[in-house]
Design an enzyme around this catalytic site. Structure first.
Site, PDB file in Angstrom:
ATOM      1  N   CYS A 133      69.396  40.484  24.219  1.00  0.00           N
ATOM      2  CA  CYS A 133      68.580  39.649  23.328  1.00  0.00           C
ATOM      3  C   CYS A 133      67.462  40.437  22.659  1.00  0.00           C
ATOM      4  CB  CYS A 133      68.006  38.448  24.073  1.00  0.00           C
ATOM      5  SG  CYS A 133      69.274  37.416  24.851  1.00  0.00           S
ATOM      6  N   THR A 153      74.213  40.057  23.012  1.00  0.00           N
ATOM      7  CA  THR A 153      74.366  39.608  24.391  1.00  0.00           C
ATOM      8  C   THR A 153      75.770  39.934  24.856  1.00  0.00           C
ATOM      9  OG1 THR A 153      73.928  37.799  25.932  1.00  0.00           O
ATOM     10  CG2 THR A 153      75.153  37.259  23.916  1.00  0.00           C
ATOM     11  N   GLY A 213      72.297  32.864  15.211  1.00  0.00           N
ATOM     12  CA  GLY A 213      70.988  33.474  15.302  1.00  0.00           C
ATOM     13  C   GLY A 213      70.888  34.333  16.556  1.00  0.00           C
ATOM     14  N   LYS A 273      70.107  37.845  18.926  1.00  0.00           N
ATOM     15  CA  LYS A 273      70.481  39.258  18.937  1.00  0.00           C
ATOM     16  C   LYS A 273      71.721  39.472  19.794  1.00  0.00           C
ATOM     17  CE  LYS A 273      66.114  41.297  17.568  1.00  0.00           C
ATOM     18  NZ  LYS A 273      65.365  42.566  17.653  1.00  0.00           N
TER      19      LYS A 273
END
Length: 271
Positions: free
Chosen positions: A220, A78, A74, A76
């Site tokens: 993120c 990084t 899960g 976004k």
């Protein structure tokens, strides 16, 4: 819960390539699902790499075309790399799985770790991970010629200009400079996956990395805050070697002592 097994895969010159660690996660995951191994936490450093969770938008990726590994966790996009402690807890949870409770436990272990080093951190509502809270907007310094003096959130272009890109507007909006701006800044990122009731992926804890790696992306997917490191916040050098046993101890305390319960399912009474 049974006793946790910790595996230190590699650090420094022996940092583990992301694909190698991902393969090992899947191997341990399969063994844990089959009850052939206990709950296990893989701990390591990666060479520099960007990874993108399933919710990553195209406009959050590096502008210069730097390669990104798309993963099945899960969250976004990084960055992982030297100076960042990465942990992959592979645990069997009761079903229905309470994903949020698992994330909160990881956050708690890292909050306790930061506290032991003398740094107060917290959670931010609606945003996973561990955060260093900034000053109120009106009290923040204006390090770039006074341009931010008196700035209110209503005037921050990162919040109300959909086309504004902090990566193209110099150091004033760089995520790595959030500490200088005294904004909220994330010190530990969390992104997980649960398959067959067993967790994968986990956390990355910024101990002493080169924070400018984060300036190439929208970390993120958050445009109105930045990133932090333990070393910067404490104002002294901190090493992975110093932090590692503290993280292990708090993970053990939190995860082994957790009272695991299935997620409660709300059922609408029949009419």
């Amino acid at each position: 819960m049974s006793e946790l097994r910790f595996v230190r895969m590699g650090f420094g010159d022996e940092a583990v390539e992301y694909q190698e660690a991902w393969d090992e996660q899947r191997r341990v995951h399969a063994a844990r699902f089959a009850d052939e191994t206990p709950d296990t936490v893989l701990l390591l450093e990666h060479p520099p790499v960007y990874t993108a969770g399933r919710r990553t938008a195209d406009n959050e990726r590096p502008l210069d075309g730097t390669p990104v590994i798309d993963v099945d966790r899960g969250g976004k996009i990084t960055w992982h790399g030297p100076g960042q402690l990465v942990g992959y807890p592979i645990q069997k949870l009761p079903r229905p799985v309470d994903v949020v409770a698992h994330v909160r436990r990881l956050e708690e272990a890292l909050i306790r770790t930061c506290a032991e080093f003398g740094l107060e951190t917290t959670r931010v509502e609606g945003r996973s991970g561990v955060w260093v809270l900034g000053d109120p907007v009106e009290q923040r310094p204006a390090p770039y010629g006074g341009r931010r003096a008196g700035l209110s959130l209503d005037l921050d272009p990162r919040l109300d200009d959909e086309e504004f890109d902090p990566r193209m507007n110099g150091p004033e909006y760089a995520p790595s400079n959030a500490g200088q701006r005294r904004e909220d800044r994330k010190i530990a990122q969390i992104g997980i996956r649960v398959a067959k009731g067993v967790t994968m992926h986990g956390f990355s804890f910024n101990v002493n990395p080169d924070m400018k790696w984060f300036d190439r992306i929208i970390p993120c997917g958050i445009r109105d805050a930045g990133v932090a490191s333990l070393a910067y916040e404490l104002g002294r050098d901190v090493t992975i070697e110093e932090v590692l046993p503290v993280v292990e101890r708090h993970l053990r305390e939190v995860l082994e002592n957790a009272e695991l319960k299935p997620r409660e399912i709300e059922r609408t009474p029949a009419a």
